[in-house]
Design a protein around this motif. Structure first.
Motif, PDB file in Angstrom:
ATOM      1  N   GLN A   1       0.821  -1.212   0.000  1.00 50.01           N
ATOM      2  CA  GLN A   1       0.000   0.000   0.000  1.00 50.01           C
ATOM      3  C   GLN A   1       0.858   1.267   0.000  1.00 50.01           C
ATOM      4  OE1 GLN A   1      -2.416  -0.911   3.480  1.00 50.01           O
ATOM      5  NE2 GLN A   1      -4.218  -1.292   2.193  1.00 50.01           N
ATOM      6  N   LYS A   2       2.090   1.127   0.472  1.00 44.42           N
ATOM      7  CA  LYS A   2       3.010   2.265   0.494  1.00 44.42           C
ATOM      8  C   LYS A   2       3.850   2.346  -0.782  1.00 44.42           C
ATOM      9  CE  LYS A   2       3.364   2.071   5.538  1.00 44.42           C
ATOM     10  NZ  LYS A   2       4.244   1.735   6.701  1.00 44.42           N
ATOM     11  N   GLY A   3       3.564   1.448  -1.732  1.00 43.81           N
ATOM     12  CA  GLY A   3       4.251   1.510  -3.014  1.00 43.81           C
ATOM     13  C   GLY A   3       5.371   0.512  -3.204  1.00 43.81           C
ATOM     14  N   ASP A   4       5.546  -0.406  -2.266  1.00 45.96           N
ATOM     15  CA  ASP A   4       6.597  -1.417  -2.387  1.00 45.96           C
ATOM     16  C   ASP A   4       6.086  -2.546  -3.291  1.00 45.96           C
ATOM     17  OD1 ASP A   4       8.570  -3.308  -2.145  1.00 45.96           O
ATOM     18  OD2 ASP A   4       8.749  -3.147   0.036  1.00 45.96           O
ATOM     19  N   THR A   5       6.478  -2.517  -4.554  1.00 42.25           N
ATOM     20  CA  THR A   5       5.987  -3.517  -5.505  1.00 42.25           C
ATOM     21  C   THR A   5       6.520  -4.911  -5.198  1.00 42.25           C
ATOM     22  OG1 THR A   5       7.806  -2.987  -7.023  1.00 42.25           O
ATOM     23  CG2 THR A   5       5.707  -1.831  -7.347  1.00 42.25           C
ATOM     24  N   ARG A   6       7.684  -4.994  -4.556  1.00 45.45           N
ATOM     25  CA  ARG A   6       8.227  -6.309  -4.213  1.00 45.45           C
ATOM     26  C   ARG A   6       7.378  -6.987  -3.135  1.00 45.45           C
ATOM     27  NH1 ARG A   6      14.352  -4.765  -3.015  1.00 45.45           N
ATOM     28  NH2 ARG A   6      13.215  -3.010  -2.087  1.00 45.45           N
ATOM     29  N   ALA A   7       6.765  -6.198  -2.286  1.00 47.03           N
ATOM     30  CA  ALA A   7       5.861  -6.767  -1.286  1.00 47.03           C
ATOM     31  C   ALA A   7       4.640  -7.371  -1.969  1.00 47.03           C
ATOM     32  CB  ALA A   7       5.438  -5.690  -0.289  1.00 47.03           C
ATOM     33  N   PHE A   8       4.129  -6.666  -2.971  1.00 42.82           N
ATOM     34  CA  PHE A   8       2.978  -7.212  -3.701  1.00 42.82           C
ATOM     35  C   PHE A   8       3.386  -8.440  -4.507  1.00 42.82           C
ATOM     36  CE2 PHE A   8      -0.069  -7.480  -7.210  1.00 42.82           C
ATOM     37  CZ  PHE A   8      -1.257  -7.489  -6.490  1.00 42.82           C
ATOM     38  N   ASP A   9       4.586  -8.418  -5.069  1.00 42.44           N
ATOM     39  CA  ASP A   9       5.082  -9.587  -5.801  1.00 42.44           C
ATOM     40  C   ASP A   9       5.108 -10.820  -4.904  1.00 42.44           C
ATOM     41  OD1 ASP A   9       5.418  -8.124  -8.093  1.00 42.44           O
ATOM     42  OD2 ASP A   9       7.578  -7.812  -7.825  1.00 42.44           O
ATOM     43  N   GLU A  10       5.461 -10.632  -3.643  1.00 41.47           N
ATOM     44  CA  GLU A  10       5.487 -11.754  -2.707  1.00 41.47           C
ATOM     45  C   GLU A  10       4.071 -12.264  -2.432  1.00 41.47           C
ATOM     46  OE1 GLU A  10       6.331 -14.744  -0.062  1.00 41.47           O
ATOM     47  OE2 GLU A  10       7.634 -13.730  -1.522  1.00 41.47           O
TER      48      GLU A  10
END
Length: 204
Positions: free
Chosen positions: A18-27
């Motif tokens: 939600q803060k813009g960390d695309t790697r977190a969403f990738d996980e």
């Protein structure tokens, strides 16, 4: 310091995404893609359609993540999105499917019908390929609302409360639809086993 996303809990990954960390969403995608595909395939019974529904579901999740609130778990929220994406594709093919309820047109009181007892059938017979095919055909012919509840509850193992949240139903409605779905499938299997036993007796 390198962040190990694989060990982070879902809420932490959601917060990061939600803060813009695309790697977190990738996980999150890596963590849930197999489950999302499995659910989509069970609803659609087509690999290409299930793959498209998976992509649609994660795209919708990515777009809607900013509005996600921790009132429900991420997995339940994602299951709702996946179910909706899969049902949208299913409805496009619905005219080509014949509803078991419509073809049989059961009257009032049909739920209380007496069904043959096939519970004593050997386990290997219950699980053979022909029986599984009958079961799959029975699920395919269930009305959409019954089939979806059956898949989420009996095949995916979700609780009545989780299914209710995903489908925006009351728990009582989930229980009612599940009961009706089970009866339809039980009736189909009962008639199949009765015919199978008759054919076996004739062959003796």
């Amino acid at each position: 310091m390198t962040t190990d996303y694989a060990v982070q809990a879902d809420p932490d990954l959601v917060s990061g995404a939600q803060k813009g960390d695309t790697r977190a969403f990738d996980e999150l995608v890596r963590r849930y893609r197999d489950k999302v595909y499995r659910l989509s395939f069970k609803i659609l019974r087509n690999e290409d359609d299930a793959a498209e529904a998976l992509q649609d579901a994660f795209l919708s999740a990515f777009r809607g993540l900013a509005n996600f609130k921790a009132e429900s778990t991420f997995s339940t929220w994602l299951y709702r999105i996946t179910t909706n994406a899969s049902l949208m594709k299913y409805r496009k093919r619905r005219d080509n499917l014949v509803s078991l309820e419509q073809s049989q047109n059961p009257g009032e009181g049909a739920e209380a019908m007496q069904l043959p007892d096939w519970s004593t059938q050997p386990l290997d017979e219950l699980l053979d390929s022909e029986t599984r095919q009958v079961m799959e055909e029975g699920k395919r012919l269930l009305d959409e609302d019954l089939r979806t509840v059956f898949i989420l509850r009996d095949e995916e193992g979700l609780s009545n409360a989780e299914v209710a949240e995903i489908l925006d139903l009351s728990v009582a409605a989930v229980k009612s639809r599940l009961h009706r779905a089970r009866l339809r499938l039980l009736d189909r299997l009962s008639r199949y086993f009765a015919d199978r036993l008759t054919r076996r007796d004739r062959g003796r």
